[in-house]
Write a protein that holds these residues in place. Structure first.
Motif, PDB file in Angstrom:
ATOM      1  N   SER A 182      -8.123   0.939  -4.652  1.00  0.00           N
ATOM      2  CA  SER A 182      -8.084  -0.421  -4.109  1.00  0.00           C
ATOM      3  C   SER A 182      -9.301  -1.206  -4.574  1.00  0.00           C
ATOM      4  O   SER A 182      -9.211  -2.389  -4.942  1.00  0.00           O
ATOM      5  CB  SER A 182      -8.058  -0.387  -2.583  1.00  0.00           C
ATOM      6  OG  SER A 182      -6.888   0.235  -2.105  1.00  0.00           O
TER       7      SER A 182
ATOM      8  N   ASN B 122     -10.976   3.194  -0.186  1.00  0.00           N
ATOM      9  CA  ASN B 122      -9.976   3.671  -1.130  1.00  0.00           C
ATOM     10  C   ASN B 122     -10.400   3.324  -2.556  1.00  0.00           C
ATOM     11  O   ASN B 122     -10.550   2.149  -2.907  1.00  0.00           O
ATOM     12  CB  ASN B 122      -8.614   3.040  -0.802  1.00  0.00           C
ATOM     13  CG  ASN B 122      -7.500   3.582  -1.666  1.00  0.00           C
ATOM     14  OD1 ASN B 122      -7.091   2.922  -2.613  1.00  0.00           O
ATOM     15  ND2 ASN B 122      -7.004   4.761  -1.352  1.00  0.00           N
TER      16      ASN B 122
ATOM     17  N   GLY C 211       0.837  -1.191   0.000  1.00  0.00           N
ATOM     18  CA  GLY C 211       0.000   0.000   0.000  1.00  0.00           C
ATOM     19  C   GLY C 211       0.869   1.236   0.000  1.00  0.00           C
ATOM     20  O   GLY C 211       2.104   1.149  -0.038  1.00  0.00           O
TER      21      GLY C 211
ATOM     22  N   THR D 246      -1.406   1.179  -9.020  1.00  0.00           N
ATOM     23  CA  THR D 246      -2.280   0.044  -8.674  1.00  0.00           C
ATOM     24  C   THR D 246      -1.748  -1.241  -9.291  1.00  0.00           C
ATOM     25  O   THR D 246      -1.759  -2.305  -8.650  1.00  0.00           O
ATOM     26  CB  THR D 246      -3.717   0.301  -9.174  1.00  0.00           C
ATOM     27  OG1 THR D 246      -4.203   1.515  -8.592  1.00  0.00           O
ATOM     28  CG2 THR D 246      -4.637  -0.845  -8.804  1.00  0.00           C
TER      29      THR D 246
ATOM     30  N   LYS E   1       1.077  -2.434  -7.024  1.00  0.00           N
ATOM     31  CA  LYS E   1       0.647  -2.927  -5.714  1.00  0.00           C
ATOM     32  C   LYS E   1      -0.119  -4.244  -5.810  1.00  0.00           C
ATOM     33  O   LYS E   1      -0.023  -5.098  -4.925  1.00  0.00           O
ATOM     34  CB  LYS E   1      -0.219  -1.880  -5.021  1.00  0.00           C
ATOM     35  CG  LYS E   1       0.456  -0.541  -4.767  1.00  0.00           C
ATOM     36  CD  LYS E   1       1.577  -0.631  -3.760  1.00  0.00           C
ATOM     37  CE  LYS E   1       2.146   0.733  -3.428  1.00  0.00           C
ATOM     38  NZ  LYS E   1       3.280   0.659  -2.479  1.00  0.00           N
ATOM     39  N   ARG E   2      -0.879  -4.422  -6.887  1.00  0.00           N
ATOM     40  CA  ARG E   2      -1.698  -5.625  -6.971  1.00  0.00           C
ATOM     41  C   ARG E   2      -0.861  -6.874  -7.226  1.00  0.00           C
ATOM     42  O   ARG E   2      -1.391  -7.990  -7.121  1.00  0.00           O
ATOM     43  CB  ARG E   2      -2.785  -5.481  -8.023  1.00  0.00           C
ATOM     44  CG  ARG E   2      -2.327  -5.523  -9.464  1.00  0.00           C
ATOM     45  CD  ARG E   2      -3.531  -5.658 -10.386  1.00  0.00           C
ATOM     46  NE  ARG E   2      -4.123  -6.983 -10.301  1.00  0.00           N
ATOM     47  CZ  ARG E   2      -5.287  -7.302 -10.860  1.00  0.00           C
ATOM     48  NH1 ARG E   2      -5.982  -6.390 -11.518  1.00  0.00           N
ATOM     49  NH2 ARG E   2      -5.756  -8.546 -10.762  1.00  0.00           N
TER      50      ARG E   2
ATOM     51  N   LEU F  20      -8.628  -5.684   1.363  1.00  0.00           N
ATOM     52  CA  LEU F  20      -8.584  -4.390   0.695  1.00  0.00           C
ATOM     53  C   LEU F  20      -9.348  -3.331   1.479  1.00  0.00           C
ATOM     54  O   LEU F  20     -10.275  -3.639   2.234  1.00  0.00           O
ATOM     55  CB  LEU F  20      -9.186  -4.483  -0.715  1.00  0.00           C
ATOM     56  CG  LEU F  20      -8.406  -5.265  -1.758  1.00  0.00           C
ATOM     57  CD1 LEU F  20      -8.762  -6.737  -1.714  1.00  0.00           C
ATOM     58  CD2 LEU F  20      -8.671  -4.723  -3.153  1.00  0.00           C
TER      59      LEU F  20
ATOM     60  N   LEU G 229      -3.723  -4.863   1.234  1.00  0.00           N
ATOM     61  CA  LEU G 229      -3.502  -3.604   0.514  1.00  0.00           C
ATOM     62  C   LEU G 229      -4.128  -2.492   1.352  1.00  0.00           C
ATOM     63  O   LEU G 229      -5.356  -2.359   1.431  1.00  0.00           O
ATOM     64  CB  LEU G 229      -4.141  -3.662  -0.875  1.00  0.00           C
ATOM     65  CG  LEU G 229      -4.057  -2.399  -1.732  1.00  0.00           C
ATOM     66  CD1 LEU G 229      -2.608  -1.978  -1.953  1.00  0.00           C
ATOM     67  CD2 LEU G 229      -4.739  -2.607  -3.074  1.00  0.00           C
TER      68      LEU G 229
ATOM     69  N   ASN H  89      -3.942   0.912   1.092  1.00  0.00           N
ATOM     70  CA  ASN H  89      -4.531   1.997   0.300  1.00  0.00           C
ATOM     71  C   ASN H  89      -3.627   2.245  -0.900  1.00  0.00           C
ATOM     72  O   ASN H  89      -2.486   1.754  -0.957  1.00  0.00           O
ATOM     73  CB  ASN H  89      -4.689   3.292   1.119  1.00  0.00           C
ATOM     74  CG  ASN H  89      -3.430   3.620   1.910  1.00  0.00           C
ATOM     75  OD1 ASN H  89      -2.358   3.800   1.355  1.00  0.00           O
ATOM     76  ND2 ASN H  89      -3.572   3.680   3.235  1.00  0.00           N
TER      77      ASN H  89
END
Length: 876
Positions: free
Chosen positions: A618, A615, A489, A593, A596-597, A611, A573, A575
């Protein structure tokens, strides 16, 4: 063209979760950006002539020859280089096929991505592919064969051997993770307390005493003889006198071999006269002063493999040889044999190319032959004195032909010597009869026997001898990994990681965790610094004492090398906010994104992604994940929470002052947020968010509600436990808050907290971060202008390419746009700024230092606290 950067992605990454091993080359085409392939005269013809096998590349056309069609109609050089890099690896025996080429936001600059089997080979292929493209553009000659040979040499230098590799492949087929320890063949299977190690075919279960016995050929022979197992008669000698004595007793032919030799080094077989015996002694003593002299047993060379005291394979080994045709000489016959497609360089194929060496020439000399001699038709000429596959020998599988008595004997031998993986060399006319009937004998017992002859015999059935090794290391039901919770995040990662780790530790596990402060095992810091990348994750997973891993996983490590683990059980995750944008081709929140994913995409199908329902970005991926999903929110009426409740799914919410797990419409309250010290009596809403994330992840793992609640009550925030995360220091007349907030969303979280703080004056110490966008620096200044009465602007330790004046100017612009007339001053050094703020503090002042060097700021404030206490003591 210019290579700006080459990175090896070793774990799940933004390009592919499944294809973990990728090279990412950032390539500036420079003037070639203006010249697609159809604008380069003769390029299609030249590349097809140099690398005709590229015709198999279907490319986006989806048909054979698709890539050449793209070249014909026009494609950019980055795409061409991707395909060249893939094909030269394939031509070198490393079949790879995944590639992507994408232009960056910088015109003419591309990310060229392709997979590799060996990292050093992949890096060389990237560099060489650019050179090949340049020579094709210029119409110059290029020695492709030399390139392929170089790739093979690099591969052989760095790759795992065939035996080690087969065990790794078997483990991977069972989804057992592995880590190479160092650059040799030492490998770890599994993680933490459930790891097993092996090197070549010696495992962590192999007895060192057994290895010592096997390496001492004389002791092995004596132990086997005492156990009524047939061995050749002979003795141990150190000089010609001893040699002569033994020969008089046992007669010719004899075998000489060094006492401590291996792989047949220093051995001479079928010696029939005194001169040859003396030469054999001299040769053996190059490896060991003590030499074994034995009666030469006639027959065939067999290897029986016993694993975990069970015979699993047997092979007849044949030394490298040629068969005469009455026309070609020996050298020509060797060259013809090496053209056999089953033969290759090193270990790349089933068989190894035959090389002429000293052993070869000595054997030919005994026959009074040279390389120019033409053998008679059907005549077999042996070229090596041992049957090792690495010197060009061949093997014939005979597993199903071994007599039951010989199987029993082999399994007894493994127990007598004590080896869990045992290679037994037998000389006999056959193995279909008991050795006592065929007149055969045990020649040697080997620790770390090679598997190649069994995995891929030149004749007969291949045997998966790696499987029983993995069965032995991980019998049915034995776990091979440990629970892994990964946290990613923009903000809140470190605190959430620490909260989860505390809950895990409080529930009796030995936990290892990584944070932006350092690597910890059971709250003991083992390495200081930002340790949120793959190497830090590996550090935890390699530790044999760790029972549970909680890994903070930041964007930098994902972009640089991918994840340090293949899969996790739970991915959190916190944010996705604006931070670090404009760097490393991450220009907007959609790009961020995607980075992070990667953590959530690595969650096991049976695992959970957690999640933040509050956000926006997210929640954009909530329906795209291939695992179970749970969400958390500061508002139980959040539309996503309401939807999950209707579907009977699990959420965690902040409602009526409580941290609550929801299953559909059912509520399970963990406790009041204000009772959890990390929330600062419920005043720090962003800390409550971290509690929600940690509570939900812990609950999904299986920890009980009461256990989670008790753990949260005992997590006391402090400079030692949570450095830089809302650390408040109390003095007699003022307070100091130190926090790591460094982006707009972090500043907003501090602003929200300060609204609940009563103070006569609020002083802020802030700085701009040089590698952030202008808009981000201005926004931080604007938020600071809203929440402070007076601001001290200091400088970052690292300006990252900007000037102090430029950064400070952007901060002041932001402050002036806040709508509030706030006073400010500039004190470049952080420590001086902090001293000045504490010096000007009045009764009820609240100082907030948003610091990038947390330890320095904390040390200074604690020093002032200690000084104040000392003065109080003096004054009674």
């Amino acid at each position: 063209m210019k290579i700006e950067k080459i990175q090896a992605l070793r774990g799940p990454n933004i390009w592919s979760i499944r294809r973990k091993k990728l090279i990412q080359m950032r390539l500036d085409l420079e003037e070639m950006e203006n010249y697609p392939t159809n604008k380069i005269d003769g390029f299609r013809e030249r590349i097809e002539k140099l690398i005709p096998s590229l015709i198999t590349h279907r490319c986006s056309e989806g048909v054979e020859g698709g890539f050449f069609h793209r070249v014909e109609t026009g494609t950019w050089m980055g795409h061409v280089i991707e395909h060249i890099a893939l094909e030269i690896q394939t031509l070198a025996g490393m079949d790879v096929g995944f590639g992507r080429t994408r232009e960056t936001k910088s015109p003419g600059v591309y990310n060229v991505v392709f997979n590799y089997l060996e990292e050093n080979v992949g890096i060389y292929a990237a560099e060489e592919a650019v050179k090949i493209a340049e020579t094709l553009i210029e119409g110059k000659d290029y020695d492709l064969n030399a390139c392929i040979q170089k790739l093979k040499e690099i591969r052989e230098r760095v790759r795992l051997g065939p035996s080690t590799g087969s065990i790794v492949e078997e483990a991977v087929s069972r989804k057992i993770p592995w880590i190479r320890l160092g650059t040799n063949s030492l490998v770890q299977l599994g993680y933490g307390v459930n790891q097993q190690r092996f090197q070549a075919t010696i495992t962590g279960k192999t007895s060192s005493i057994a290895v010592d016995i096997a390496c001492n050929k004389e002791l092995t022979k004596r132990m086997l003889h005492d156990a009524a197992i047939p061995v050749p008669i002979g003795d141990l000698i150190v000089d010609e006198e001893g040699l002569n004595t033994v020969i008089k007793r046992i007669g010719y032919p004899i075998v000489l071999k060094p006492l401590d030799g291996n792989h047949g080094k220093g051995s001479s077989i079928n010696v029939n006269d005194w001169e040859a015996a003396k030469t054999g002694l001299e040769h053996a003593q190059k490896y060991s002063r003590k030499v074994i002299v034995e009666k030469y047993i006639t027959g065939y060379d067999f290897r029986v493999l016993v694993i975990d005291n069970k015979m699993v394979a047997a092979a007849r080994r044949v030394p490298a040889h040629i068969v005469g045709d009455g026309e070609l000489n020996i050298q020509q016959l060797i060259e013809k044999e090496n053209k056999d497609p089953r033969r290759g360089y090193g270990h790349e194929n089933v068989l190894t190319e035959i090389e002429v060496d000293k052993d070869t020439l000595e054997l030919l000399e005994k026959l009074q032959y040279t390389l120019e001699t033409i053998p008679q038709r059907g005549e077999i000429v042996y070229l090596k004195s041992t049957a090792n596959l690495s010197t060009g020998g061949t093997s014939i599988d005979v597993t199903d032909m071994v007599h039951p008595e010989n199987i029993t004997m082999a399994e007894r031998i493994s127990k007598i010597i004590g080896l869990d993986v045992c290679g037994i060399d037998i000389m006999a006319e056959n193995l279909t009869q008991p050795l006592k009937e065929s007149g055969g004998a045990i020649i040697e017992v080997n620790a770390a026997p090679g598997f190649r002859m069994h995995l891929a015999p030149s004749e007969g059935l291949p045997r998966n001898v790696a499987a029983p090794v993995v069965d032995m290391l991980y019998p049915q039901g034995k776990p091979f990994t440990i629970p892994i919770i990964a946290v990613t995040g923009t903000n809140g990662k470190t605190t959430t990681t620490r909260l989860i780790s505390h809950i895990v530790k409080s529930n009796g596990y030995r936990v290892g965790f990584t944070t932006s402060d350092g690597i910890y095992i059971q709250n003991t810091m083992l390495s200081k610094g930002d340790t949120t990348g793959p190497l830090s994750a590996e550090f935890i997973l390699k530790d044999p004492t760790v029972e549970f891993a909680v890994l903070e996983t930041a964007r930098g490590g994902i972009l640089r090398s991918g994840l340090g683990y293949s899969q996790c059980d739970i991915g959190v995750l916190t944010n996705i906010e604006e931070d670090h944008l404009g760097m490393n081709d991450i220009h907007n929140l959609r790009d961020l994104t995607k980075v992070k994913r990667v953590v959530l995409d690595s969650v096991k199908k049976t695992g959970w992604s957690v999640l933040n329902a509050d956000n926006k970005y997210s929640m954009k991926i909530v329906n795209d994940l291939d695992c179970n999903v749970a969400i958390f929110s500061m508002d139980e009426n959040n539309p996503h929470i309401v939807k999950f409740a209707k579907e009977g799914r699990i959420t965690c919410v902040y409602e009526e002052g409580f941290v609550t797990i929801k299953k559909g419409d059912w509520k399970i309250r963990i406790g009041k947020a204000k009772d959890f010290p990390i929330t600062m009596e419920g005043k720090a809403r962003f800390m409550i968010e971290n509690v929600l994330a940690a509570s939900l992840a812990s609950y999904l793992h299986g920890f009980g509600i009461e256990d989670i609640s008790n753990s949260l009550r005992t997590f006391i925030p402090s400079a030692q436990l949570t450095p830089g995360r809302l650390n408040v220091f109390k003095f007699k007349s003022f307070k100091v808050l130190i926090d790591f907030a460094h982006n707009p969303s972090g500043y907003e979280a501090i602003e929200d907290y300060l609204k609940n703080v009563e103070a006569t004056k609020k002083i802020g110490i802030i700085s701009g971060v040089g590698d952030r966008r202008d808009s981000d620096i201005r926004e931080c200044g604007k938020i600071a202008g809203r929440m402070f009465d007076h601001i001290i602007i200091r400088n970052e330790k690292h300006l990252r390419g900007r000037t102090e004046e430029e950064i400070n100017g952007l901060i002041i612009e932001g402050m002036q746009s806040s709508g509030k007339d706030v006073s400010y001053e500039i004190i470049p050094k952080e420590i001086e700024a902090l001293k000045h703020a504490m010096g000007m503090a009045e009764d009820g002042t609240f100082i907030t230092a948003l610091s990038d060097v947390i330890s320095n700021a904390i040390d200074l404030v604690q020093e002032y606290q200690a000084r104040e206490l000392l003065e109080d003591d003096k004054n009674g």
